[in-house]
Write a protein that holds these residues in place. Structure first.
Motif, short mmCIF file in Angstrom:
data_model
loop_
_atom_site.label_atom_id
_atom_site.label_comp_id
_atom_site.label_asym_id
_atom_site.label_seq_id
_atom_site.Cartn_x
_atom_site.Cartn_y
_atom_site.Cartn_z
N SER A 60 99.41 9.82 104.81
CA SER A 60 98.60 10.59 105.86
C SER A 60 97.26 9.92 106.32
O SER A 60 96.64 9.90 107.05
CB SER A 60 98.11 11.98 105.45
N ASP A 109 91.65 22.44 104.23
CA ASP A 109 92.46 22.86 105.17
C ASP A 109 93.87 22.94 104.94
O ASP A 109 94.37 21.99 104.74
CB ASP A 109 92.27 22.08 106.48
N ARG A 165 96.58 21.89 107.09
CA ARG A 165 96.82 20.51 107.17
C ARG A 165 97.68 19.85 105.88
O ARG A 165 98.61 18.91 106.02
CB ARG A 165 95.27 19.77 107.21
N GLN A 177 101.23 20.62 106.26
CA GLN A 177 101.97 19.73 107.42
C GLN A 177 102.22 18.37 106.79
O GLN A 177 103.45 17.94 107.04
CB GLN A 177 100.83 19.76 108.46
#
Length: 158
Positions: free
Chosen positions: A51, A62, A65, A68
């Motif tokens: 990422s 988060d 996030r 994801q």
């Protein structure tokens, strides 16, 4: 005697890199239930590399996030074929247990299984000595293997 002690000490101190993936066919729900146990510190490094951002999977600022990025990582490095056809993994989430992350996925609508092929390259880019243990259970019949980097594929026939 000192040399033998040093060899033992170096062997003991050398880190090992292993993950464990369980694939279970649930006949009642007609789905494949997949869980993968990965040391969270190694996983965090891999996710940050992918990422290009710093992540904290223990106490995420988060969580969406992290989910994801983890979903993207797992769908890239963990792939299944059922009866010769690729299937899509549905990411369900993860939890931390001691020093490992348990990641959960599923494949819905799988009623009959003759063969499962798994490709598991989790953490192979990070560790040349990575080993991924794989256990597949269908109708109570369990097949297992050890995938040592770079070997990433295993086929189980039922």
């Amino acid at each position: 005697m000192l040399n033998l002690f040093l060899i033992y000490l170096l062997t003991f101190l050398h880190p090992f890199y292993v993950s464990v993936t369980e694939v279970n066919h649930n006949q009642k729900t007609k789905s494949l239930e997949i869980s993968t146990k990965i040391f969270f510190n190694d996983l965090e490094v891999a996710l940050e590399k992918q990422s290009k951002t710093q992540l904290d999977i223990l106490k995420p600022a988060d969580k969406n996030r992290v989910d994801q990025v983890l979903n993207q990582y797992l769908t890239k490095h963990l792939q299944l074929q059922v009866n010769g056809k690729p299937v899509n993994l549905k990411y369900l989430g993860f939890e931390i247990e001691q020093d490992a992350a348990w990641c959960y996925l599923e494949v819905p609508q799988v009623s009959r299984i003759k063969q499962i092929q798994i490709e598991n390259s989790v953490l192979f880019a990070e560790h040349d000595s990575q080993t991924n243990m794989v256990h597949i259970t269908v109708n109570g019949n369990r097949k297992s293997t050890k995938l040592d980097n770079p070997e990433s594929k295993f086929t189980a026939t039922f």
